[in-house]
Write a protein that holds these residues in place. Structure first.
Motif, mmCIF file in Angstrom:
data_model
loop_
_atom_site.group_PDB
_atom_site.id
_atom_site.type_symbol
_atom_site.label_atom_id
_atom_site.label_comp_id
_atom_site.label_asym_id
_atom_site.label_seq_id
_atom_site.Cartn_x
_atom_site.Cartn_y
_atom_site.Cartn_z
ATOM 1 N N VAL A 302 -120.439 -34.874 -129.907
ATOM 2 C CA VAL A 302 -121.653 -34.798 -130.725
ATOM 3 C C VAL A 302 -121.389 -34.137 -132.076
ATOM 4 C CG1 VAL A 302 -123.214 -34.850 -128.759
ATOM 5 C CG2 VAL A 302 -122.363 -32.639 -129.588
ATOM 6 N N GLY A 303 -120.123 -33.877 -132.363
ATOM 7 C CA GLY A 303 -119.770 -33.336 -133.672
ATOM 8 C C GLY A 303 -119.745 -31.833 -133.779
ATOM 9 N N LEU A 304 -119.692 -31.132 -132.653
ATOM 10 C CA LEU A 304 -119.613 -29.669 -132.678
ATOM 11 C C LEU A 304 -118.147 -29.227 -132.685
ATOM 12 C CD1 LEU A 304 -122.519 -28.895 -130.230
ATOM 13 C CD2 LEU A 304 -122.369 -28.077 -132.596
ATOM 14 N N PRO A 305 -117.850 -28.082 -133.299
ATOM 15 C CA PRO A 305 -116.456 -27.626 -133.381
ATOM 16 C C PRO A 305 -115.929 -27.151 -132.033
ATOM 17 C CG PRO A 305 -117.928 -25.964 -134.289
ATOM 18 C CD PRO A 305 -118.774 -27.177 -134.012
ATOM 19 N N THR A 306 -114.655 -27.398 -131.797
ATOM 20 C CA THR A 306 -114.001 -26.965 -130.553
ATOM 21 C C THR A 306 -112.738 -26.166 -130.833
ATOM 22 O OG1 THR A 306 -112.766 -29.039 -130.400
ATOM 23 C CG2 THR A 306 -114.902 -28.936 -129.272
ATOM 24 N N SER A 307 -112.505 -25.815 -132.085
ATOM 25 C CA SER A 307 -111.374 -24.970 -132.450
ATOM 26 C C SER A 307 -111.833 -24.019 -133.540
ATOM 27 C CB SER A 307 -110.180 -25.814 -132.929
ATOM 28 O OG SER A 307 -110.546 -26.558 -134.090
ATOM 29 N N TYR A 308 -110.980 -23.059 -133.870
ATOM 30 C CA TYR A 308 -111.386 -22.025 -134.818
ATOM 31 C C TYR A 308 -110.214 -21.620 -135.701
ATOM 32 C CZ TYR A 308 -113.468 -17.775 -136.703
ATOM 33 O OH TYR A 308 -113.955 -16.821 -137.550
ATOM 34 N N ALA A 309 -110.484 -21.547 -136.992
ATOM 35 C CA ALA A 309 -109.449 -21.136 -137.933
ATOM 36 C C ALA A 309 -110.034 -20.171 -138.957
ATOM 37 C CB ALA A 309 -108.854 -22.353 -138.629
ATOM 38 N N GLY A 310 -110.856 -19.241 -138.472
ATOM 39 C CA GLY A 310 -111.539 -18.323 -139.373
ATOM 40 C C GLY A 310 -110.919 -16.947 -139.394
ATOM 41 N N ALA A 311 -111.635 -15.973 -138.837
ATOM 42 C CA ALA A 311 -111.252 -14.565 -138.960
ATOM 43 C C ALA A 311 -110.083 -14.206 -138.046
ATOM 44 C CB ALA A 311 -112.448 -13.684 -138.632
ATOM 45 N N ALA A 312 -109.511 -13.057 -138.330
ATOM 46 C CA ALA A 312 -108.408 -12.536 -137.520
ATOM 47 C C ALA A 312 -108.936 -12.035 -136.179
ATOM 48 C CB ALA A 312 -107.713 -11.402 -138.260
ATOM 49 N N TRP A 313 -108.083 -12.104 -135.165
ATOM 50 C CA TRP A 313 -108.455 -11.686 -133.820
ATOM 51 C C TRP A 313 -108.910 -10.229 -133.791
ATOM 52 C CZ3 TRP A 313 -110.334 -12.581 -129.393
ATOM 53 C CH2 TRP A 313 -110.114 -11.737 -128.300
ATOM 54 N N GLU A 314 -108.221 -9.357 -134.506
ATOM 55 C CA GLU A 314 -108.563 -7.932 -134.480
ATOM 56 C C GLU A 314 -109.979 -7.701 -134.993
ATOM 57 O OE1 GLU A 314 -105.844 -9.226 -135.784
ATOM 58 O OE2 GLU A 314 -104.325 -8.546 -134.342
ATOM 59 N N ASP A 315 -110.387 -8.448 -136.021
ATOM 60 C CA ASP A 315 -111.742 -8.286 -136.555
ATOM 61 C C ASP A 315 -112.790 -8.767 -135.555
ATOM 62 O OD1 ASP A 315 -110.663 -7.305 -138.915
ATOM 63 O OD2 ASP A 315 -110.643 -9.271 -139.884
ATOM 64 N N LEU A 316 -112.512 -9.876 -134.906
ATOM 65 C CA LEU A 316 -113.439 -10.401 -133.906
ATOM 66 C C LEU A 316 -113.547 -9.457 -132.713
ATOM 67 C CD1 LEU A 316 -112.188 -14.064 -134.096
ATOM 68 C CD2 LEU A 316 -114.491 -13.333 -134.714
ATOM 69 N N LEU A 317 -112.417 -8.910 -132.292
ATOM 70 C CA LEU A 317 -112.414 -8.003 -131.143
ATOM 71 C C LEU A 317 -113.225 -6.749 -131.431
ATOM 72 C CD1 LEU A 317 -111.302 -7.511 -128.302
ATOM 73 C CD2 LEU A 317 -109.273 -6.464 -129.355
ATOM 74 N N THR A 318 -113.129 -6.239 -132.647
ATOM 75 C CA THR A 318 -113.902 -5.056 -133.026
ATOM 76 C C THR A 318 -115.396 -5.313 -132.884
ATOM 77 O OG1 THR A 318 -112.201 -4.271 -134.556
ATOM 78 C CG2 THR A 318 -114.441 -3.478 -134.920
ATOM 79 N N VAL A 319 -115.842 -6.480 -133.333
ATOM 80 C CA VAL A 319 -117.259 -6.812 -133.229
ATOM 81 C C VAL A 319 -117.664 -7.006 -131.772
ATOM 82 C CG1 VAL A 319 -119.014 -8.516 -133.833
ATOM 83 C CG2 VAL A 319 -117.322 -7.825 -135.529
ATOM 84 N N MET A 320 -116.835 -7.675 -130.989
ATOM 85 C CA MET A 320 -117.187 -7.914 -129.587
ATOM 86 C C MET A 320 -117.317 -6.626 -128.797
ATOM 87 S SD MET A 320 -115.283 -11.437 -128.380
ATOM 88 C CE MET A 320 -113.632 -11.011 -128.910
ATOM 89 N N ARG A 321 -116.604 -5.608 -129.189
ATOM 90 C CA ARG A 321 -116.724 -4.330 -128.477
ATOM 91 C C ARG A 321 -118.085 -3.680 -128.714
ATOM 92 N NH1 ARG A 321 -112.252 -3.308 -125.902
ATOM 93 N NH2 ARG A 321 -110.214 -3.960 -126.689
ATOM 94 N N ARG A 322 -118.817 -4.153 -129.709
ATOM 95 C CA ARG A 322 -120.175 -3.659 -129.956
ATOM 96 C C ARG A 322 -121.227 -4.583 -129.368
ATOM 97 N NH1 ARG A 322 -118.122 -2.242 -135.387
ATOM 98 N NH2 ARG A 322 -119.015 -4.170 -136.204
ATOM 99 N N ASP A 323 -120.797 -5.623 -128.661
ATOM 100 C CA ASP A 323 -121.728 -6.571 -128.075
ATOM 101 C C ASP A 323 -122.637 -5.874 -127.069
ATOM 102 O OD1 ASP A 323 -122.293 -9.613 -127.561
ATOM 103 O OD2 ASP A 323 -122.106 -8.707 -125.582
ATOM 104 N N LYS A 324 -123.872 -6.376 -126.949
ATOM 105 C CA LYS A 324 -124.854 -5.743 -126.064
ATOM 106 C C LYS A 324 -124.418 -5.741 -124.611
ATOM 107 C CE LYS A 324 -128.166 -8.467 -127.427
ATOM 108 N NZ LYS A 324 -127.377 -9.204 -128.427
ATOM 109 N N LYS A 325 -123.578 -6.686 -124.232
ATOM 110 C CA LYS A 325 -123.153 -6.746 -122.825
ATOM 111 C C LYS A 325 -121.974 -5.823 -122.536
ATOM 112 C CE LYS A 325 -122.663 -11.172 -123.168
ATOM 113 N NZ LYS A 325 -123.261 -11.180 -124.501
ATOM 114 N N ALA A 326 -121.322 -5.289 -123.563
ATOM 115 C CA ALA A 326 -120.206 -4.373 -123.333
ATOM 116 C C ALA A 326 -120.712 -3.102 -122.651
ATOM 117 C CB ALA A 326 -119.519 -4.033 -124.653
ATOM 118 N N ARG A 327 -119.855 -2.506 -121.858
ATOM 119 C CA ARG A 327 -120.175 -1.253 -121.179
ATOM 120 C C ARG A 327 -119.048 -0.269 -121.458
ATOM 121 N NH1 ARG A 327 -124.060 -3.851 -121.142
ATOM 122 N NH2 ARG A 327 -125.495 -4.326 -119.426
ATOM 123 N N GLY A 328 -119.343 0.723 -122.314
ATOM 124 C CA GLY A 328 -118.290 1.637 -122.717
ATOM 125 C C GLY A 328 -117.203 0.863 -123.452
ATOM 126 N N ALA A 329 -115.967 1.061 -123.029
ATOM 127 C CA ALA A 329 -114.843 0.363 -123.657
ATOM 128 C C ALA A 329 -114.560 -0.981 -122.990
ATOM 129 C CB ALA A 329 -113.590 1.236 -123.599
#
Length: 363
Positions: A302-329
């Motif tokens: 349907v034309g949706l992306p299935t790969s990613y070539a954007g931000a660095a992994w470290e930057d994404l990981l930092t944001v995910m650690r602040r995700d609402k579902k995270a618990r502590g570390a």
């Protein structure tokens, strides 16, 4: 209620709390979703969408309700405390009481913002959601989640505030640019992977039709996706566990949105997030390669992306650690064991995460 909505309408209950009305040409039914006694309404709508908002305003005004239109940005910048404060000020100037209401006409950013304003004014006034995008119809407007963004993350400030009703006029989808309609399909496909495989079968049978607002299965796809969400939130409003399955693809997807300063459509980010979650589930031993391929095939069809070539992994990981579902570390993800079998994956191994990201970025 079913009769008031018109013969074309489908009424989908969200438990016993409220109903979602789906149909063609039902926008003038908005008054039916408000309780008797409402004297004035704050009508929140995106800038540049005044014509459709005016039609909803006319329907309200014809029943004697004073309507106060409030235009907000048509993007994530609407979900800002300064915008919310402007709406609170308008409600204060107009002396809104608990018997008055908010009506949101717009996409997901507008329904999130307006719901939050309604939840916080006088500790809660009624809100009716009138979503105008596919994504908002099947996701953002249903379920009572409201929120605004901060510099630290998306939807980190918010509340649960169920609407008085949701009105989905399918005719308004004709006004959507094709890329926005396609982006909304990500949430539809998500509902197929987590609960309802028939959604996937319909998309796979006619991908081109799925991308049209008047496609042969569009209404069924919309209604099936809404029913998935309605059933889940009715069973678990405040996300004790079951509701978390609706976040499939969102932990990584929200990180993509934030690090790219919300320049990417939400549905596109969720599609990428679902592929990441599938690759992660494969490496953690939960999911087969066949179902991972099905993710890529259905989304790509349907034309949706299935790969990613954007931000660095470290930057994404930092944001995910602040995700609402995270618990502590500990990071937490919703993953699949198979189609229709979502589970929680807590504290995945670092190697699984980096391997999943590599698979996403090299495919």
């Amino acid at each position: 209620m079913s009769g008031a909505a018109g013969s074309d309408a489908t009424v989908i209950p969200v438990g016993s709390a409220y109903e979602v009305v789906v149909g063609h040409g039902v926008s003038d039914r908005v008054r039916d979703l408000l309780a008797p006694g409402v004297e004035q309404v704050l009508l929140v709508h995106p800038e540049g969408f005044a014509t459709y908002a005016a039609a909803v305003a006319d329907a309200l005004a014809s029943s004697g309700i004073a309507v106060h239109p409030a235009a907000v940005p048509d993007n994530e910048s609407a979900k800002d405390v300064a915008v919310a404060a402007r709406l609170w000020a308008l409600m204060g100037e107009r002396a809104f009481t608990r018997t008055d209401a908010v009506v949101a006409v717009g996409g997901g950013t507008v329904t999130d913002l307006a719901g939050f304003v309604a939840a916080t004014w006088l500790r809660g006034v009624p809100v009716v959601q009138v979503p105008t995008t596919l994504l908002a119809m099947v996701d953002a407007a249903v379920g009572g989640k409201t929120g605004i963004n901060t510099a630290e993350g998306k939807n980190l400030v918010g509340s649960f505030h169920e609407p008085a009703g949701v009105l989905c006029d399918l005719d308004v989808l004709a006004t959507l640019p094709a890329p926005d309609l396609v982006a909304g399909l990500a949430e539809v496909v998500k509902a197929g992977f987590i609960v309802d495989p028939r959604i996937l079968e319909l998309v796979e049978a006619d991908p081109a039709g799925a991308t049209r607002w008047d496609g042969p299965h569009t209404r069924e796809l919309v209604e099936r996706a809404i029913r998935v969400k309605a059933d889940v939130v009715a069973a678990d409003l405040k996300e004790s566990w079951l509701r978390e399955i609706l976040n499939y693809g969102h932990t990584f997807g929200h990180a993509v949105e934030q690090v790219e300063s919300y320049r990417r459509r939400h549905g596109e980010a969720v599609a990428i997030g679902m592929v990441f979650a599938a690759e992660l589930a494969l490496r953690s031993g939960h999911l087969s390669e066949e179902v991972v391929r099905r993710h890529r095939d259905v989304l790509a069809s349907v034309g949706l992306p299935t790969s990613y070539a954007g931000a660095a992994w470290e930057d994404l990981l930092t944001v995910m650690r602040r995700d609402k579902k995270a618990r502590g570390a500990r990071l937490r993800f919703v993953v699949l064991e198979d189609v229709g079998r979502p589970v929680r994956l807590e504290a995945p191994e670092d190697a699984w995460l980096t391997e999943a990201f590599t698979a996403l970025t090299t495919s």
